[in-house]
Scaffold this motif. Structure first.
Motif, PDB file in Angstrom:
ATOM      1  N   SER A  12      24.690 -16.962  72.650  1.00 57.90           N
ATOM      2  CA  SER A  12      23.247 -16.943  72.507  1.00 57.90           C
ATOM      3  C   SER A  12      22.652 -18.227  73.061  1.00 57.90           C
ATOM      4  N   ALA A  13      21.329 -18.251  73.091  1.00 62.18           N
ATOM      5  CA  ALA A  13      20.661 -19.441  73.619  1.00 62.18           C
ATOM      6  C   ALA A  13      19.319 -19.632  72.954  1.00 62.18           C
ATOM      7  N   LEU A  14      18.961 -20.874  72.831  1.00 59.11           N
ATOM      8  CA  LEU A  14      17.600 -21.234  72.488  1.00 59.11           C
ATOM      9  C   LEU A  14      16.921 -21.525  73.818  1.00 59.11           C
ATOM     10  N   ILE A  15      15.874 -20.779  74.110  1.00 63.20           N
ATOM     11  CA  ILE A  15      15.135 -20.976  75.356  1.00 63.20           C
ATOM     12  C   ILE A  15      14.052 -22.016  75.105  1.00 63.20           C
ATOM     13  N   VAL A  16      13.975 -22.981  76.007  1.00 66.90           N
ATOM     14  CA  VAL A  16      13.010 -24.072  75.872  1.00 66.90           C
ATOM     15  C   VAL A  16      12.172 -24.199  77.134  1.00 66.90           C
ATOM     16  N   HIS A  17      11.000 -24.799  76.957  1.00 67.34           N
ATOM     17  CA  HIS A  17      10.160 -25.216  78.072  1.00 67.34           C
ATOM     18  C   HIS A  17      10.007 -26.726  77.911  1.00 67.34           C
ATOM     19  N   PRO A  18      10.904 -27.503  78.540  1.00 66.31           N
ATOM     20  CA  PRO A  18      10.920 -28.949  78.306  1.00 66.31           C
ATOM     21  C   PRO A  18       9.588 -29.678  78.532  1.00 66.31           C
ATOM     22  N   PRO A  19       8.781 -29.340  79.565  1.00 65.01           N
ATOM     23  CA  PRO A  19       7.527 -30.092  79.743  1.00 65.01           C
ATOM     24  C   PRO A  19       6.578 -30.008  78.543  1.00 65.01           C
ATOM     25  N   SER A  20       6.598 -28.883  77.834  1.00 63.56           N
ATOM     26  CA  SER A  20       5.712 -28.738  76.674  1.00 63.56           C
ATOM     27  C   SER A  20       6.465 -28.910  75.352  1.00 63.56           C
ATOM     28  N   ALA A  21       7.777 -29.132  75.428  1.00 65.90           N
ATOM     29  CA  ALA A  21       8.627 -29.300  74.239  1.00 65.90           C
ATOM     30  C   ALA A  21       8.488 -28.120  73.278  1.00 65.90           C
ATOM     31  N   ARG A  22       8.395 -26.913  73.847  1.00 65.18           N
ATOM     32  CA  ARG A  22       8.305 -25.705  73.023  1.00 65.18           C
ATOM     33  C   ARG A  22       9.589 -24.898  73.127  1.00 65.18           C
ATOM     34  N   VAL A  23       9.815 -24.077  72.109  1.00 64.82           N
ATOM     35  CA  VAL A  23      10.972 -23.182  72.070  1.00 64.82           C
ATOM     36  C   VAL A  23      10.469 -21.746  71.910  1.00 64.82           C
ATOM     37  N   LEU A  24      11.267 -20.814  72.397  1.00 61.84           N
ATOM     38  CA  LEU A  24      10.913 -19.399  72.347  1.00 61.84           C
ATOM     39  C   LEU A  24      11.741 -18.704  71.277  1.00 61.84           C
ATOM     40  N   LEU A  25      11.060 -18.046  70.346  1.00 64.32           N
ATOM     41  CA  LEU A  25      11.751 -17.257  69.332  1.00 64.32           C
ATOM     42  C   LEU A  25      11.389 -15.788  69.516  1.00 64.32           C
ATOM     43  N   ARG A  26      12.317 -14.929  69.126  1.00 61.71           N
ATOM     44  CA  ARG A  26      12.181 -13.474  69.263  1.00 61.71           C
ATOM     45  C   ARG A  26      12.308 -12.844  67.881  1.00 61.71           C
ATOM     46  N   TRP A  27      11.460 -11.884  67.605  1.00 68.06           N
ATOM     47  CA  TRP A  27      11.562 -11.156  66.346  1.00 68.06           C
ATOM     48  C   TRP A  27      12.748 -10.204  66.434  1.00 68.06           C
ATOM     49  N   HIS A  28      13.657 -10.312  65.468  1.00 71.41           N
ATOM     50  CA  HIS A  28      14.820  -9.431  65.394  1.00 71.41           C
ATOM     51  C   HIS A  28      14.602  -8.468  64.235  1.00 71.41           C
ATOM     52  N   GLU A  29      14.373  -7.236  64.587  1.00 74.64           N
ATOM     53  CA  GLU A  29      14.062  -6.194  63.615  1.00 74.64           C
ATOM     54  C   GLU A  29      15.173  -6.050  62.566  1.00 74.64           C
ATOM     55  N   ARG A  30      16.431  -6.013  63.014  1.00 78.20           N
ATOM     56  CA  ARG A  30      17.550  -5.799  62.090  1.00 78.20           C
ATOM     57  C   ARG A  30      17.631  -6.909  61.041  1.00 78.20           C
ATOM     58  N   GLN A  31      17.449  -8.161  61.479  1.00 76.36           N
ATOM     59  CA  GLN A  31      17.542  -9.286  60.548  1.00 76.36           C
ATOM     60  C   GLN A  31      16.203  -9.602  59.893  1.00 76.36           C
ATOM     61  N   ARG A  32      15.146  -8.968  60.383  1.00 77.80           N
ATOM     62  CA  ARG A  32      13.794  -9.217  59.850  1.00 77.80           C
ATOM     63  C   ARG A  32      13.487 -10.716  59.876  1.00 77.80           C
ATOM     64  N   ALA A  33      13.712 -11.318  61.054  1.00 76.96           N
ATOM     65  CA  ALA A  33      13.536 -12.768  61.167  1.00 76.96           C
ATOM     66  C   ALA A  33      13.246 -13.171  62.606  1.00 76.96           C
ATOM     67  N   TRP A  34      12.595 -14.322  62.754  1.00 81.13           N
ATOM     68  CA  TRP A  34      12.409 -14.947  64.064  1.00 81.13           C
ATOM     69  C   TRP A  34      13.683 -15.708  64.389  1.00 81.13           C
ATOM     70  N   LEU A  35      14.332 -15.318  65.495  1.00 82.49           N
ATOM     71  CA  LEU A  35      15.599 -15.906  65.891  1.00 82.49           C
ATOM     72  C   LEU A  35      15.568 -16.246  67.384  1.00 82.49           C
ATOM     73  N   HIS A  36      16.666 -16.741  67.873  1.00 82.84           N
ATOM     74  CA  HIS A  36      16.843 -17.030  69.287  1.00 82.84           C
ATOM     75  C   HIS A  36      17.351 -15.771  69.980  1.00 82.84           C
ATOM     76  N   VAL A  37      17.592 -15.840  71.278  1.00 78.16           N
ATOM     77  CA  VAL A  37      18.086 -14.688  72.034  1.00 78.16           C
ATOM     78  C   VAL A  37      19.604 -14.759  72.150  1.00 78.16           C
ATOM     79  N   GLY A  38      20.205 -13.613  72.405  1.00 72.82           N
ATOM     80  CA  GLY A  38      21.643 -13.590  72.628  1.00 72.82           C
ATOM     81  C   GLY A  38      22.277 -12.354  72.055  1.00 72.82           C
ATOM     82  N   GLY A  39      23.599 -12.298  72.171  1.00 71.11           N
ATOM     83  CA  GLY A  39      24.287 -11.151  71.621  1.00 71.11           C
ATOM     84  C   GLY A  39      25.683 -10.967  72.158  1.00 71.11           C
ATOM     85  N   HIS A  40      26.077  -9.716  72.231  1.00 68.87           N
ATOM     86  CA  HIS A  40      27.438  -9.337  72.585  1.00 68.87           C
ATOM     87  C   HIS A  40      27.670  -9.377  74.090  1.00 68.87           C
ATOM     88  N   ALA A  41      28.915  -9.626  74.445  1.00 72.44           N
ATOM     89  CA  ALA A  41      29.332  -9.553  75.841  1.00 72.44           C
ATOM     90  C   ALA A  41      29.410  -8.091  76.264  1.00 72.44           C
TER      91      ALA A  41
END
Length: 181
Positions: free
Chosen positions: A45-74
């Motif tokens: 998995s990965a945490l996606i960042v935009h370094p110039p603005s020091a922001r991170v991107l989170l994704r809503w994961h329906e199964r976990q009912r939470a804001w998480l990072h991206v990633g998964g199975h090979a």
């Protein structure tokens, strides 16, 4: 590939070192360490960042009912955590310019429990985490309406997730985005 990356990686504490050793045991054992058929298998998995603005991107994961990072199975035949994280990141965000940042090194290794769902039993992910950056944050698009994306400051991202292991990943990425961090 993963074994070499783990050789270069230094765990932050005893708990993470234990998780790294469990991943090493998976790699040394019989069978495919990436297969979903195993009760413990490697994910990337990965945490996606935009370094110039020091922001991170989170994704809503329906199964976990939470804001998480991206990633998964090979996918079949994939064994490189960077390749898996890049593919998953592109699929889940629509960002075509993702690149390892500040390099392709692992930033966190954590064993994550996954609850049973449908005919899938409870299992564990040996999650190998990286940081990916984009220069085009406004081009992020969710892969489906039930998986919205949010660009957040580090402070807001930490507040948006209650997952201690993700909070640690965010904290590590924040140090990378801080001059002298």
């Amino acid at each position: 590939m993963l074994a070499d990356a783990l050789d270069r990686y230094r765990a932050a504490d005893a708990a993470e070192e234990s998780d790294v050793e469990r991943v090493r045991a998976l790699l040394a054992g019989p069978g495919d360490p990436w297969t979903r058929a195993s009760p413990l298998h490697v994910t990337a998995s990965a945490l996606i960042v935009h370094p110039p603005s020091a922001r991170v991107l989170l994704r809503w994961h329906e199964r976990q009912r939470a804001w998480l990072h991206v990633g998964g199975h090979a996918d079949d035949g994939e064994t490189d955590p960077l390749a898996v994280a890049l593919r998953e990141g592109r699929e889940e965000t629509g960002l075509s310019d993702l690149a390892p940042w500040p390099d392709a090194g692992i930033v966190h290794v954590v064993i994550v429990p996954v609850n049973a769902k449908g005919d899938e039993p409870a299992h564990e992910h040996a999650d190998v985490r990286l940081v990916l950056a984009t220069a085009t944050p406004d081009e992020a698009r969710p892969e489906r309406p039930s998986a919205p994306l949010r660009w957040l400051t580090v402070t807001d991202a930490l507040a948006a997730t209650g997952e201690p292991n993700l909070r640690e990943t965010i904290t590590r990425a924040a140090r990378l985005m801080t001059p002298g961090g």
